[in-house]
Design a protein around this motif. Sequence first.
Motif, PDB file in Angstrom:
ATOM      1  N   GLY A 104     -17.257  60.552  47.382  1.00 60.79           N
ATOM      2  CA  GLY A 104     -17.160  61.439  48.534  1.00 60.79           C
ATOM      3  C   GLY A 104     -17.530  62.882  48.259  1.00 60.79           C
ATOM      4  O   GLY A 104     -17.579  63.693  49.188  1.00 60.79           O
ATOM      5  N   ILE A 105     -17.802  63.225  46.995  1.00 58.02           N
ATOM      6  CA  ILE A 105     -18.114  64.618  46.642  1.00 58.02           C
ATOM      7  C   ILE A 105     -19.612  64.838  46.719  1.00 58.02           C
ATOM      8  O   ILE A 105     -20.388  64.194  46.008  1.00 58.02           O
ATOM      9  CB  ILE A 105     -17.606  64.957  45.231  1.00 58.02           C
ATOM     10  CG1 ILE A 105     -16.100  64.732  45.141  1.00 58.02           C
ATOM     11  CG2 ILE A 105     -17.953  66.395  44.868  1.00 58.02           C
ATOM     12  CD1 ILE A 105     -15.539  64.876  43.735  1.00 58.02           C
ATOM     13  N   GLU A 106     -20.016  65.741  47.587  1.00 60.15           N
ATOM     14  CA  GLU A 106     -21.431  66.045  47.739  1.00 60.15           C
ATOM     15  C   GLU A 106     -21.852  67.091  46.716  1.00 60.15           C
ATOM     16  O   GLU A 106     -21.202  68.120  46.539  1.00 60.15           O
ATOM     17  CB  GLU A 106     -21.722  66.560  49.149  1.00 60.15           C
ATOM     18  CG  GLU A 106     -23.195  66.859  49.400  1.00 60.15           C
ATOM     19  CD  GLU A 106     -23.443  67.366  50.815  1.00 60.15           C
ATOM     20  OE1 GLU A 106     -24.234  68.306  50.960  1.00 60.15           O
ATOM     21  OE2 GLU A 106     -22.814  66.824  51.746  1.00 60.15           O
ATOM     22  N   THR A 107     -22.938  66.795  46.017  1.00 55.70           N
ATOM     23  CA  THR A 107     -23.549  67.744  45.092  1.00 55.70           C
ATOM     24  C   THR A 107     -25.036  67.802  45.409  1.00 55.70           C
ATOM     25  O   THR A 107     -25.545  67.007  46.194  1.00 55.70           O
ATOM     26  CB  THR A 107     -23.345  67.318  43.635  1.00 55.70           C
ATOM     27  OG1 THR A 107     -23.933  66.013  43.446  1.00 55.70           O
ATOM     28  CG2 THR A 107     -21.863  67.253  43.271  1.00 55.70           C
ATOM     29  N   HIS A 108     -25.723  68.728  44.792  1.00 54.16           N
ATOM     30  CA  HIS A 108     -27.150  68.832  45.042  1.00 54.16           C
ATOM     31  C   HIS A 108     -27.821  69.517  43.871  1.00 54.16           C
ATOM     32  O   HIS A 108     -27.250  70.415  43.245  1.00 54.16           O
ATOM     33  CB  HIS A 108     -27.420  69.616  46.331  1.00 54.16           C
ATOM     34  CG  HIS A 108     -28.834  69.472  46.828  1.00 54.16           C
ATOM     35  ND1 HIS A 108     -29.446  68.248  46.992  1.00 54.16           N
ATOM     36  CD2 HIS A 108     -29.754  70.397  47.189  1.00 54.16           C
ATOM     37  CE1 HIS A 108     -30.680  68.429  47.453  1.00 54.16           C
ATOM     38  NE2 HIS A 108     -30.886  69.715  47.577  1.00 54.16           N
ATOM     39  N   GLU A 113     -13.625  70.143  51.492  1.00 53.78           N
ATOM     40  CA  GLU A 113     -12.787  70.127  52.703  1.00 53.78           C
ATOM     41  C   GLU A 113     -13.114  68.971  53.637  1.00 53.78           C
ATOM     42  O   GLU A 113     -12.292  68.602  54.476  1.00 53.78           O
ATOM     43  CB  GLU A 113     -12.917  71.453  53.446  1.00 53.78           C
ATOM     44  CG  GLU A 113     -12.411  72.657  52.662  1.00 53.78           C
ATOM     45  CD  GLU A 113     -10.958  72.489  52.208  1.00 53.78           C
ATOM     46  OE1 GLU A 113     -10.138  71.993  53.018  1.00 53.78           O
ATOM     47  OE2 GLU A 113     -10.656  72.844  51.055  1.00 53.78           O
ATOM     48  N   THR A 114     -14.301  68.408  53.504  1.00 51.99           N
ATOM     49  CA  THR A 114     -14.715  67.346  54.432  1.00 51.99           C
ATOM     50  C   THR A 114     -15.028  66.032  53.718  1.00 51.99           C
ATOM     51  O   THR A 114     -15.695  65.161  54.271  1.00 51.99           O
ATOM     52  CB  THR A 114     -15.941  67.789  55.248  1.00 51.99           C
ATOM     53  OG1 THR A 114     -17.018  68.108  54.348  1.00 51.99           O
ATOM     54  CG2 THR A 114     -15.610  68.994  56.103  1.00 51.99           C
ATOM     55  N   HIS A 118      -7.957  62.538  51.884  1.00 52.77           N
ATOM     56  CA  HIS A 118      -9.416  62.621  51.908  1.00 52.77           C
ATOM     57  C   HIS A 118      -9.975  63.417  50.733  1.00 52.77           C
ATOM     58  O   HIS A 118     -11.178  63.369  50.469  1.00 52.77           O
ATOM     59  CB  HIS A 118      -9.897  63.228  53.235  1.00 52.77           C
ATOM     60  CG  HIS A 118      -9.793  64.713  53.315  1.00 52.77           C
ATOM     61  ND1 HIS A 118      -8.613  65.351  53.639  1.00 52.77           N
ATOM     62  CD2 HIS A 118     -10.701  65.693  53.088  1.00 52.77           C
ATOM     63  CE1 HIS A 118      -8.809  66.654  53.629  1.00 52.77           C
ATOM     64  NE2 HIS A 118     -10.064  66.891  53.295  1.00 52.77           N
ATOM     65  N   LYS A 119      -9.113  64.124  49.984  1.00 52.45           N
ATOM     66  CA  LYS A 119      -9.569  64.831  48.782  1.00 52.45           C
ATOM     67  C   LYS A 119      -9.322  64.024  47.506  1.00 52.45           C
ATOM     68  O   LYS A 119      -9.499  64.522  46.401  1.00 52.45           O
ATOM     69  CB  LYS A 119      -8.871  66.196  48.669  1.00 52.45           C
ATOM     70  CG  LYS A 119      -9.260  67.167  49.770  1.00 52.45           C
ATOM     71  CD  LYS A 119      -8.586  68.522  49.582  1.00 52.45           C
ATOM     72  CE  LYS A 119      -8.950  69.477  50.710  1.00 52.45           C
ATOM     73  NZ  LYS A 119      -8.292  70.799  50.548  1.00 52.45           N
ATOM     74  N   GLU A 175      -9.002  66.504  44.307  1.00 55.86           N
ATOM     75  CA  GLU A 175      -9.749  67.742  44.514  1.00 55.86           C
ATOM     76  C   GLU A 175      -8.960  68.775  45.301  1.00 55.86           C
ATOM     77  O   GLU A 175      -9.497  69.824  45.667  1.00 55.86           O
ATOM     78  CB  GLU A 175     -11.073  67.435  45.233  1.00 55.86           C
ATOM     79  CG  GLU A 175     -12.025  66.558  44.439  1.00 55.86           C
ATOM     80  CD  GLU A 175     -12.472  67.194  43.135  1.00 55.86           C
ATOM     81  OE1 GLU A 175     -12.475  68.439  43.055  1.00 55.86           O
ATOM     82  OE2 GLU A 175     -12.808  66.447  42.198  1.00 55.86           O
ATOM     83  N   GLY A 176      -7.689  68.506  45.570  1.00 55.54           N
ATOM     84  CA  GLY A 176      -6.857  69.450  46.301  1.00 55.54           C
ATOM     85  C   GLY A 176      -6.049  70.341  45.370  1.00 55.54           C
ATOM     86  O   GLY A 176      -6.268  70.381  44.154  1.00 55.54           O
ATOM     87  N   ALA A 177      -5.089  71.043  45.954  1.00 62.96           N
ATOM     88  CA  ALA A 177      -4.229  71.942  45.178  1.00 62.96           C
ATOM     89  C   ALA A 177      -3.362  71.131  44.218  1.00 62.96           C
ATOM     90  O   ALA A 177      -2.866  70.051  44.560  1.00 62.96           O
ATOM     91  CB  ALA A 177      -3.346  72.756  46.107  1.00 62.96           C
TER      92      ALA A 177
END
Length: 377
Positions: free
Chosen positions: A185-189, A203-204, A230-231, A252-254
Amino acid sequence: MAIDRRHFLIGTAMTLASAQASHAFAGVLDDEQFGITSGDLIAACRRPDGTYSVVILSVDGSILRELPLEGRGHDIALNQAGGEAVVFARRPGSFALAFDIHGRREPVLFTTPANRHFYGHGTFSRDGRLLYATEHDNGTRAGVIGVYDASGGYRRIGEFPTYGVGPHEAILLADGKTLAVANGGIETHVEPGMTGREKLNVETMQPSLAFVDSSSGRLISQHMQSDGLHKLSIRHLAQDASGAIWFGCQWEGAAGGTPELIGCAGIDTPLRIIEPADPMGARLAGYIGSVAISGDGRLIAASAPRAGRIVYVDTQRRAIVGETLLMDSCAIIAASEKSFAMTSGMGIVQVDAPDHTHLSTMTFPGRSFDNHVRMII
């Protein structure tokens, strides 16, 4: 394999860098008998001089074979029947090295197309003729499975979607047909000025576990993390004796809100995160680096390298039943019915059982083993 054009996007044939490969591996093959046997391990590592390689380690603590890599490696796909292995570049690398375990053939260096990169994982078809690799489409930023002809020089012959973003590990299930894909779910580029590892959509995020028909690319089923999780990126997979798919996650959250990190699902069964009586998510530093199933299929080992822990889960009780403490240990694989071999970034290879029985330790000074390890059987 019959390629279903409704689902595959057929790529053009690649030209393998044969001259580069011949130069890079000059002298690797000779008449030496490597003496490789069942129980030996294959792992990518950083060498004492800072360069990278893939090594075959013997059960007695020696390096049986070593092949140089042009960059850092990640996981290894192993075709046990054919005696061949493929080590993938760490994300967002684009190279992979295929080699015969026993040194009977020259290694093959191959790459993704220019607009794709590997996510570090792959798996062979049951007959060993095809290799499926998790990849990133630099144009759409979607996840794809690249399909390579293992019997034809690892020419890329097609691809199909993973039905998500940021696919990490993919495994072939016991039916020999279905791929389970961890869409992190983690977008990278990859673009100028960026490493390709920056997280662009925390966040999304929409992590999912997708089940895909390996012959057609058809989506069979898909399970999404709940909105509140979702994180929680799904990263690594293993199938137990009952057929359930176990997964390890990355939060990926706090840090203060770290949930539990290990769960299971099935093709027709939604994601379920196990909830131990003693909360473990924060103690595992929010990150599971690898998962493995025991030889009898009843125990899952999950490594938490940032916390220096490996935890063991009874798959029938869905309960944590033990742990091993080993600093910077990520790679883990079944060593027997109820024991696991693990490697660390400190050059250690250790075999332990969930009941705290320590079986062996080997040390390779100056070496740093990467995130995954495979065993020759």
